[in-house]
Design a protein around this motif. Structure first.
Motif, PDB file in Angstrom:
ATOM      1  N   VAL A  96       0.838  -1.202   0.000  1.00 34.04           N
ATOM      2  CA  VAL A  96       0.000   0.000   0.000  1.00 34.04           C
ATOM      3  C   VAL A  96       0.874   1.254   0.000  1.00 34.04           C
ATOM      4  CG1 VAL A  96      -1.629   1.339   1.389  1.00 34.04           C
ATOM      5  CG2 VAL A  96      -2.002  -1.086   1.047  1.00 34.04           C
ATOM      6  N   LEU A  97       1.892   1.269   0.867  1.00 37.11           N
ATOM      7  CA  LEU A  97       2.794   2.420   0.913  1.00 37.11           C
ATOM      8  C   LEU A  97       3.572   2.575  -0.383  1.00 37.11           C
ATOM      9  CD1 LEU A  97       4.125   2.091   4.553  1.00 37.11           C
ATOM     10  CD2 LEU A  97       2.592   3.849   3.670  1.00 37.11           C
ATOM     11  N   ASN A  98       4.013   1.457  -0.957  1.00 33.96           N
ATOM     12  CA  ASN A  98       4.752   1.505  -2.219  1.00 33.96           C
ATOM     13  C   ASN A  98       3.880   2.064  -3.340  1.00 33.96           C
ATOM     14  OD1 ASN A  98       6.906   1.098  -3.991  1.00 33.96           O
ATOM     15  ND2 ASN A  98       6.146  -0.939  -4.549  1.00 33.96           N
ATOM     16  N   ASP A  99       2.636   1.618  -3.407  1.00 35.07           N
ATOM     17  CA  ASP A  99       1.717   2.123  -4.438  1.00 35.07           C
ATOM     18  C   ASP A  99       1.473   3.620  -4.262  1.00 35.07           C
ATOM     19  OD1 ASP A  99       1.526  -0.408  -5.493  1.00 35.07           O
ATOM     20  OD2 ASP A  99      -0.384  -0.868  -4.506  1.00 35.07           O
ATOM     21  N   PHE A 100       1.325   4.048  -3.013  1.00 34.96           N
ATOM     22  CA  PHE A 100       1.069   5.462  -2.754  1.00 34.96           C
ATOM     23  C   PHE A 100       2.253   6.322  -3.174  1.00 34.96           C
ATOM     24  CE2 PHE A 100       1.342   9.173   0.031  1.00 34.96           C
ATOM     25  CZ  PHE A 100       0.168   9.802  -0.321  1.00 34.96           C
ATOM     26  N   PHE A 101       3.451   5.930  -2.760  1.00 34.98           N
ATOM     27  CA  PHE A 101       4.621   6.729  -3.098  1.00 34.98           C
ATOM     28  C   PHE A 101       4.969   6.634  -4.579  1.00 34.98           C
ATOM     29  CE2 PHE A 101       5.393   6.235   1.530  1.00 34.98           C
ATOM     30  CZ  PHE A 101       5.265   7.578   1.840  1.00 34.98           C
TER      31      PHE A 101
END
Length: 137
Positions: A96-101
């Motif tokens: 989720v964090l990777n997709d957001f960044f």
């Protein structure tokens, strides 16, 4: 911690409150901050020195101090996916964090970044990004 150190920390907190309200200048606030910082560093160094000196007599306290320094702490709670689902597993949180960044670099805006851009009153999607020419490098 001894009473003198606790008093310095209390004075630092009070000085910050007064400085934040604009009643004293930055230079007056810096004095208590530096004094408290120095006192904390000295107390920490003294504690570590005493632990190292007494390691033969009291191994338990020494190794407890060392293990407290080595432990990793996990404080991140569940995250919410773009679709609204809650994620609790570490690998899913990382995704989720990777997709957001990654959306910052790909131009794909999530609903959160779209709300932030609208809140600022600017149209980020139509803004042209600056480029660096070969002669500028």
């Amino acid at each position: 911690m001894n009473k003198e150190l606790l008093d310095k920390l209390k004075h630092k907190k009070e000085a910050y409150r007064v400085w934040k309200q604009g009643q004293v200048a930055w230079e007056e606030y810096r004095g208590p901050v530096q004094a408290a910082r120095d006192q904390v560093r000295k107390a920490k160094a003294l504690r570590e020195l005493n632990l190292a000196r007494n390691v033969k007599d009291n191994k338990k306290s020494f190794y407890k101090y060392i293990s407290d320094k080595r432990k990793t702490r996990e404080n991140m709670g569940p995250l919410q996916k773009e679709m609204g689902d809650l994620v609790t597993q570490d690998i899913e949180k990382a995704e989720v964090l990777n997709d957001f960044f990654a959306s910052v670099f790909t131009g794909k805006c999530s609903s959160h970044t779209a709300q932030v851009a609208e809140g600022k009153g600017r149209d980020w999607e139509n803004e042209e990004l600056p480029t660096v020419g070969e002669d500028q490098v």
